[in-house]
Design a protein around this motif. Structure first.
Motif, mmCIF file in Angstrom:
data_model
loop_
_atom_site.group_PDB
_atom_site.id
_atom_site.type_symbol
_atom_site.label_atom_id
_atom_site.label_comp_id
_atom_site.label_asym_id
_atom_site.label_seq_id
_atom_site.Cartn_x
_atom_site.Cartn_y
_atom_site.Cartn_z
ATOM 1 N N ASP A 19 -30.623 27.859 -2.143
ATOM 2 C CA ASP A 19 -29.676 26.927 -2.261
ATOM 3 C C ASP A 19 -30.250 25.823 -0.752
ATOM 4 O O ASP A 19 -30.200 24.701 -0.686
ATOM 5 N N GLU A 20 -30.483 26.672 0.449
ATOM 6 C CA GLU A 20 -30.949 26.166 1.554
ATOM 7 C C GLU A 20 -32.389 25.245 1.287
ATOM 8 O O GLU A 20 -32.420 24.241 1.892
ATOM 9 N N PHE A 21 -33.261 26.065 0.575
ATOM 10 C CA PHE A 21 -34.470 25.158 0.251
ATOM 11 C C PHE A 21 -34.068 23.972 -0.560
ATOM 12 O O PHE A 21 -34.669 23.047 -0.322
ATOM 13 N N ILE A 22 -33.403 24.011 -1.625
ATOM 14 C CA ILE A 22 -32.955 23.006 -2.564
ATOM 15 C C ILE A 22 -32.476 21.913 -1.890
ATOM 16 O O ILE A 22 -32.726 20.567 -1.818
ATOM 17 N N ASN A 23 -31.469 22.189 -0.783
ATOM 18 C CA ASN A 23 -30.678 21.298 -0.069
ATOM 19 C C ASN A 23 -31.831 20.565 0.708
ATOM 20 O O ASN A 23 -31.711 19.320 1.014
ATOM 21 N N GLU A 24 -32.847 21.254 1.308
ATOM 22 C CA GLU A 24 -33.972 20.500 2.150
ATOM 23 C C GLU A 24 -34.680 19.736 1.331
ATOM 24 O O GLU A 24 -34.859 18.678 1.690
ATOM 25 N N LEU A 25 -35.112 20.122 0.052
ATOM 26 C CA LEU A 25 -35.658 19.389 -1.072
ATOM 27 C C LEU A 25 -35.112 17.846 -1.170
ATOM 28 O O LEU A 25 -35.612 16.891 -1.106
ATOM 29 N N GLN A 26 -33.643 17.951 -1.212
ATOM 30 C CA GLN A 26 -32.926 16.838 -1.557
ATOM 31 C C GLN A 26 -32.853 15.983 -0.275
ATOM 32 O O GLN A 26 -33.123 14.723 -0.335
ATOM 33 N N THR A 27 -33.205 16.304 0.771
ATOM 34 C CA THR A 27 -33.058 15.543 2.088
ATOM 35 C C THR A 27 -34.557 14.750 2.148
ATOM 36 O O THR A 27 -34.682 13.833 2.752
ATOM 37 N N GLN A 28 -35.418 15.115 1.309
ATOM 38 C CA GLN A 28 -36.760 14.394 1.222
ATOM 39 C C GLN A 28 -36.789 13.140 0.374
ATOM 40 O O GLN A 28 -37.855 12.484 0.155
ATOM 41 N N THR A 29 -35.548 13.010 -0.232
ATOM 42 C CA THR A 29 -35.408 11.639 -1.184
ATOM 43 C C THR A 29 -36.069 10.359 -0.689
ATOM 44 O O THR A 29 -35.565 10.092 0.486
ATOM 45 N N GLY A 30 -37.038 9.806 -1.269
ATOM 46 C CA GLY A 30 -37.452 8.371 -0.861
ATOM 47 C C GLY A 30 -38.678 8.649 0.253
ATOM 48 O O GLY A 30 -39.201 7.614 0.622
ATOM 49 N N ARG A 31 -38.955 9.805 0.550
ATOM 50 C CA ARG A 31 -40.063 9.935 1.668
ATOM 51 C C ARG A 31 -41.186 9.828 1.116
ATOM 52 O O ARG A 31 -41.515 10.414 -0.157
ATOM 53 N N THR A 32 -42.332 9.296 1.776
ATOM 54 C CA THR A 32 -43.609 9.001 1.298
ATOM 55 C C THR A 32 -44.376 10.180 1.865
ATOM 56 O O THR A 32 -44.259 10.311 3.021
ATOM 57 N N GLU A 33 -45.371 11.221 1.300
ATOM 58 C CA GLU A 33 -46.018 12.275 1.639
ATOM 59 C C GLU A 33 -47.220 12.019 1.333
ATOM 60 O O GLU A 33 -47.606 11.780 0.110
ATOM 61 N N GLY A 34 -48.476 12.208 1.925
ATOM 62 C CA GLY A 34 -49.822 12.262 1.784
ATOM 63 C C GLY A 34 -50.157 13.487 1.224
ATOM 64 O O GLY A 34 -49.993 14.646 2.041
ATOM 65 N N ILE A 35 -50.400 13.815 -0.214
ATOM 66 C CA ILE A 35 -50.793 14.901 -0.587
ATOM 67 C C ILE A 35 -52.130 14.764 -1.469
ATOM 68 O O ILE A 35 -52.142 13.969 -2.190
ATOM 69 N N ALA A 36 -53.102 15.444 -1.061
ATOM 70 C CA ALA A 36 -54.377 15.560 -1.828
ATOM 71 C C ALA A 36 -54.937 14.172 -1.974
ATOM 72 O O ALA A 36 -55.484 13.647 -3.154
#
Length: 311
Positions: A19-36
């Motif tokens: 649950d803690e991880f999933i809550n953290e995942l939700q806080t990333q909404t709308g964030r742009t991240e450079g991946i590969a």
């Protein structure tokens, strides 16, 4: 081109709940991240369906190419033209995902050249590691920060041992297809219910043994990988392990972990054109998309796989 639904599972290390991880995942909404090499934007919401709580999400990959080729046909003649993408617009790929809050199992929607499941789980691992590092830092500060002994800091870090483990769920009958996608195979772990114990080594506990766990690690320079693939498949066919996993790398260098039992390689296949035609909605309402509805329905039809606690 097929759009496929792949099963996967996530397991947290020590000190952090799902649950803690999933809550953290939700806080990333709308964030742009450079991946590969690409910018990726994640959207995530909690949704309840049939009494179960799920994290539903959408991962967008922004392609920076400014031109694309178009094939035109005039009778028996073909011609190719290069077109410019309008200013302010970009090509994108889309991948939906669903994670069960209780079990960590879920579905990931994928099509050719979109963000691979392994890339998505790597992204999740980074979010997890950032959360873990932050919690460790907070605990150290609560204990006195730089004034506490290094042994105390090590003890706090030990409380958060481990990382986010992810596995793709595969059906044994199609394991040969997926194992052929691995360019390297690092290890093979499996459990056998029938124990043929070494009478000398296990004599003191032989009457108590229920199963035996094996882990085989492989030399990456020893022999052709095709022979190693065949050898693993022969063991799976002959021994029918209770459970197990194969760890390796795909052609992109990304680590992949394939589970052996009680799994399926694809939970649904759709035509890309049909799915893409539905991709017209406000991103704030992505959770109401037809693809999310399909995925939730698929999970509802396989609740023993996605929602039942691990025995």
């Amino acid at each position: 081109m097929l759009v496929r639904l792949f099963g996967f599972s996530l397991d947290c290390g020590q000190g952090i709940t799902l649950d803690e991880f999933i809550n953290e995942l939700q806080t990333q909404t709308g964030r742009t991240e450079g991946i590969a090499g690409y910018n990726r934007i994640i959207y995530s919401k909690t949704k309840t369906s049939s009494g179960e709580k799920y994290q539903v999400g959408l991962l967008l990959t922004i392609k920076d190419q400014r031109r694309y080729c178009e094939l035109q046909r005039n009778g028996k003649t073909f011609s190719i033209s290069v077109r410019e993408i309008e200013e302010g617009r970009n090509l994108i790929d889309f991948n939906y995902f669903i994670i069960n809050h209780k079990t960590g199992r879920g579905l990931y929607q994928h099509y050719f050249n979109s963000c691979a499941l392994s890339r998505f789980t790597s992204f999740c691992s980074k979010i997890y590691e950032d959360l873990r590092d932050r919690k460790i830092s907070e605990k150290i500060q609560e204990a006195g920060g730089d004034t506490i002994a290094e042994s105390q800091k090590r003890a706090i870090r030990k409380d958060f041992k481990g990382s986010l483990a992810s596995q793709q769920m595969v059906r044994p009958g199609e394991l040969d297809e997926l194992i052929n996608e691995l360019e390297k195979i690092k290890s093979f772990e499996f459990d056998l219910a029938v124990v043929e114990a070494d009478p000398q080594m296990f004599q003191p506990v032989q009457n108590f043994i229920k199963k035996r766990k094996f882990k085989l690690s492989f030399d990456q320079e020893q022999g052709p990988i095709n022979r190693l693939r065949r050898g693993i498949l022969q063991i799976v066919e002959a021994q029918n392990p209770d459970k197990g996993s194969i760890t390796g790398e795909d052609a992109t260098g990304e680590e992949r972990i394939l589970k052996l039992t009680n799994n399926f390689s694809s939970f649904g296949d759709y035509e890309f054109d049909d799915i893409a035609r539905e991709m017209r909605f406000d991103l704030e309402d992505f959770d109401k998309s037809d693809m999310i509805k399909r995925m939730l329905k698929t999970i509802g039809q396989q609740r023993d796989v996605f929602d039942a606690p691990t025995p």
